[in-house]
Design a protein around this motif. Structure first.
Motif, mmCIF file in Angstrom:
data_model
loop_
_atom_site.group_PDB
_atom_site.id
_atom_site.type_symbol
_atom_site.label_atom_id
_atom_site.label_comp_id
_atom_site.label_asym_id
_atom_site.label_seq_id
_atom_site.Cartn_x
_atom_site.Cartn_y
_atom_site.Cartn_z
ATOM 1 N N UNK A 278 0.869 -1.184 0.000
ATOM 2 C CA UNK A 278 0.000 0.000 0.000
ATOM 3 C C UNK A 278 0.898 1.224 0.000
ATOM 4 N N UNK A 279 0.587 2.186 -0.868
ATOM 5 C CA UNK A 279 1.431 3.366 -0.990
ATOM 6 C C UNK A 279 0.578 4.614 -1.158
ATOM 7 N N UNK A 280 0.860 5.609 -0.319
ATOM 8 C CA UNK A 280 0.218 6.914 -0.479
ATOM 9 C C UNK A 280 1.074 7.738 -1.429
ATOM 10 N N UNK A 281 0.502 8.074 -2.581
ATOM 11 C CA UNK A 281 1.257 8.717 -3.658
ATOM 12 C C UNK A 281 0.483 9.937 -4.172
ATOM 13 N N UNK A 282 0.678 11.096 -3.536
ATOM 14 C CA UNK A 282 -0.097 12.281 -3.909
ATOM 15 C C UNK A 282 0.124 12.716 -5.352
ATOM 16 N N UNK A 283 -0.978 13.016 -6.023
ATOM 17 C CA UNK A 283 -0.913 13.509 -7.397
ATOM 18 C C UNK A 283 -1.434 14.938 -7.501
ATOM 19 N N UNK A 284 -2.428 15.288 -6.684
ATOM 20 C CA UNK A 284 -3.029 16.621 -6.560
ATOM 21 C C UNK A 284 -3.991 16.982 -7.683
ATOM 22 N N UNK A 285 -3.665 16.653 -8.929
ATOM 23 C CA UNK A 285 -4.555 16.985 -10.046
ATOM 24 C C UNK A 285 -4.307 16.009 -11.182
ATOM 25 N N UNK A 286 -5.332 15.815 -12.009
ATOM 26 C CA UNK A 286 -5.179 14.973 -13.193
ATOM 27 C C UNK A 286 -4.863 15.755 -14.444
ATOM 28 N N UNK B 194 -5.840 14.985 -3.485
ATOM 29 C CA UNK B 194 -6.393 15.758 -4.602
ATOM 30 C C UNK B 194 -6.804 17.137 -4.100
ATOM 31 N N UNK B 195 -6.442 18.149 -4.866
ATOM 32 C CA UNK B 195 -6.884 19.515 -4.601
ATOM 33 C C UNK B 195 -7.849 19.931 -5.698
ATOM 34 N N UNK B 196 -9.038 20.379 -5.321
ATOM 35 C CA UNK B 196 -9.984 20.899 -6.310
ATOM 36 C C UNK B 196 -10.054 22.413 -6.173
ATOM 37 N N UNK B 197 -10.322 23.071 -7.286
ATOM 38 C CA UNK B 197 -10.472 24.522 -7.254
ATOM 39 C C UNK B 197 -9.168 25.276 -7.173
ATOM 40 N N UNK B 198 -8.070 24.650 -7.641
ATOM 41 C CA UNK B 198 -6.808 25.385 -7.694
ATOM 42 C C UNK B 198 -6.975 26.557 -8.672
ATOM 43 N N UNK B 199 -6.327 27.706 -8.419
ATOM 44 C CA UNK B 199 -6.504 28.870 -9.302
ATOM 45 C C UNK B 199 -6.339 28.520 -10.778
ATOM 46 N N UNK B 200 -7.345 28.884 -11.553
ATOM 47 C CA UNK B 200 -7.318 28.639 -12.991
ATOM 48 C C UNK B 200 -7.861 27.286 -13.406
ATOM 49 N N UNK B 201 -8.269 26.434 -12.435
ATOM 50 C CA UNK B 201 -8.797 25.112 -12.780
ATOM 51 C C UNK B 201 -10.121 25.262 -13.532
ATOM 52 N N UNK B 202 -10.194 24.672 -14.711
ATOM 53 C CA UNK B 202 -11.403 24.712 -15.529
ATOM 54 C C UNK B 202 -12.173 23.416 -15.379
ATOM 55 N N UNK B 203 -13.342 23.378 -15.995
ATOM 56 C CA UNK B 203 -14.121 22.140 -16.003
ATOM 57 C C UNK B 203 -13.340 21.016 -16.682
ATOM 58 N N UNK B 204 -12.586 21.370 -17.716
ATOM 59 C CA UNK B 204 -11.784 20.371 -18.431
ATOM 60 C C UNK B 204 -10.674 19.822 -17.525
ATOM 61 N N UNK B 205 -10.023 20.698 -16.763
ATOM 62 C CA UNK B 205 -8.986 20.254 -15.832
ATOM 63 C C UNK B 205 -9.569 19.318 -14.774
ATOM 64 N N UNK B 206 -10.726 19.694 -14.243
ATOM 65 C CA UNK B 206 -11.360 18.858 -13.230
ATOM 66 C C UNK B 206 -11.772 17.510 -13.812
ATOM 67 N N UNK B 207 -12.279 17.511 -15.044
ATOM 68 C CA UNK B 207 -12.657 16.259 -15.697
ATOM 69 C C UNK B 207 -11.453 15.333 -15.854
#
Length: 445
Positions: free
Chosen positions: A246-254, A291-304
């Motif tokens: 098991x590994x915690x591996x932060x990515x923050x955004x896709x 995961x961080x949501x709503x980072x400055x400039x994040x669009x619907x496409x970034x969130x998707x």
């Protein structure tokens, strides 16, 4: 890491004659060990200080330690006059001298000239701490602190400082003490733990050395940065049986665009290649992430793109947060801040998906026999709680207090009879249980 730091603070204070109490109203000294990573955590500090002022003994001292203290030492002295001294996370070895100075000020007119210790000392605090103590079968062990990555949203480089690694021999000495005290599992800690450089060969070399300790059954480490995995560390996951799958591996955004804006230093392709390489050497490994949501400039496409990544990786757990402005970080002053309403909507959507993935992962444990380290008591009478190799929480209802004491601190093979989003229910094996679904190689320890 704050749990580990709090335990070491207790070790320091024990030498001074202090012992823990369960209620603040009974305490001679109250220390808040704090986190500055999100605004909500900071607000809770000031709220708790207000509550303590009304319930503590008149002569009791109040201290604030940790990252909020490091970042807001002077501000704390202005906003919370009841606080007697403030110290950063690199200064808790100085607690005895701070206590002496604070006690000397009691009753004096200059009492409110606060004691603030938030410098980054040249010496390592670990050189001055007493021997570690533990009564737990699962123990934390800090091997690395600080971070040099400077992600634009993160305060860690400012509150914990530059990367520092403890020497291999010091880590092994502390590990041996913990294991001899009853720890069967060690969780290695660091803000950027896989950047450990306390010996030639780094974290993989340390893991190999720890695996040779008699009595140590399980090893984990957290938190990792995707950019600091080398081939030897990946290989270690296939070569060291004691290293849990098991590994915690932060990515923050896709979204690669957002990752670049965050200064994360990896792309989604890098991240997925790392996941694939780890699964190649350890097919049963599972992953959690941040995961961080709503980072400055994040669009619907970034969130998707983040949603798509979660579906592709099939995380077994996940931690998600709305972007929080941290004073002094570049992201706090960026343009295109995302409205709170959109943050809330995205967070709800993402957490729903993460819960679905975690529920599905746990459901796959149904009917299997899994080795569980039963490391603490549950809320119910004669109940124990433990963790599987994949970090799933398991509840075991024992038949008696005698049985509860017998299994506490042991690794026991449990049949899984119920699964939920955040936990499993286990039972002691009988001959009638379906052995065909059992995991191999594990026996009660």
């Amino acid at each position: 890491m704050n749990v580990y730091d709090s335990a070491r603070i207790s070790d320091v204070l024990a030498v001074e004659g202090y012992k823990p109490t369960q209620h603040a109203k009974d305490a001679d000294l109250v220390i808040l060990n704090t986190c500055h990573i999100r605004e909500k955590a900071v607000n809770k500090v000031y709220s708790e200080l207000g509550r303590l002022k009304s319930i503590k003994k008149p002569e009791a001292l109040i201290a604030v330690g940790g990252c909020v203290a490091q970042a807001e030492g002077i501000e704390i002295s202005h906003r919370a006059p009841a606080v007697d001294f403030v110290f950063g996370p690199q200064n808790y070895h100085k607690l005895p001298s701070m206590l002496t100075r604070a006690i000397a000020q009691i009753g004096k007119k200059n009492k409110h000239q606060r004691i603030i210790e938030t410098n980054f000392p040249a010496e390592s605090k670990f050189e001055f701490l007493p021997n570690v103590t533990t009564s737990s079968s699962s123990a934390f062990l800090t091997i690395q602190e600080g971070c040099d990555k400077f992600c634009k949203f993160c305060v860690v480089p400012y509150t914990r400082g530059a990367e520092f690694s403890r020497l291999l021999e010091d880590v092994l000495k502390e590990a041996a003490i913990l294991v001899n005290s009853g720890a069967k599992e060690l969780i290695l800690l660091g803000q950027n733990v896989n950047a450990y450089h306390g010996c030639k060969g780094g974290l993989s070399k340390l893991l190999q050395a720890l695996a040779k300790i008699d009595g140590l059954k399980r090893v984990r480490y957290t938190t990792s940065h995707p950019s600091d995995f080398d081939s030897e560390l990946i290989k270690a996951h296939g070569d060291i049986p004691k290293l849990m799958p098991f590994l915690h591996l932060p990515v923050q955004s896709g979204s690669d665009r957002i990752l670049k804006n965050m200064n994360r230093r990896h792309t989604i392709r890098d991240y997925m290649e790392l996941i694939e390489n780890l699964r190649n050497v350890r097919p049963d490994i599972s992953f959690s992430s941040d995961f961080i949501v709503g980072y400055p400039g994040e669009t619907d496409k970034d969130f998707a793109a983040t949603i798509s990544l979660i579906k592709h990786v099939e995380f077994s757990q996940g931690y998600s947060f709305k972007f929080s402005k941290r004073p002094g970080t570049p992201a706090a002053d960026m343009n295109k801040q995302v409205p709170e309403k959109i943050k809330d909507e995205r967070l709800s959507c993402l957490q729903t998906l993460l819960h679905e993935k975690q529920t599905a992962f746990n459901k796959n444990s149904m009917g299997k026999t899994i080795p569980v380290l039963l490391d603490r008591y549950g809320k119910k009478a004669n109940q124990l709680i433990g963790r599987t190799p994949h970090m799933q929480a398991v509840h075991l209802n024992c038949s008696s207090l005698k049985q509860t004491k017998k299994y506490l601190g042991k690794i026991i093979s449990l049949g899984i009879s119920a699964t939920y989003t955040h936990s499993l229910t286990g039972h002691l094996e009988t001959n009638s249980f379906n052995k065909r679904k059992s995991l191999k190689e594990y026996q009660p320890v």
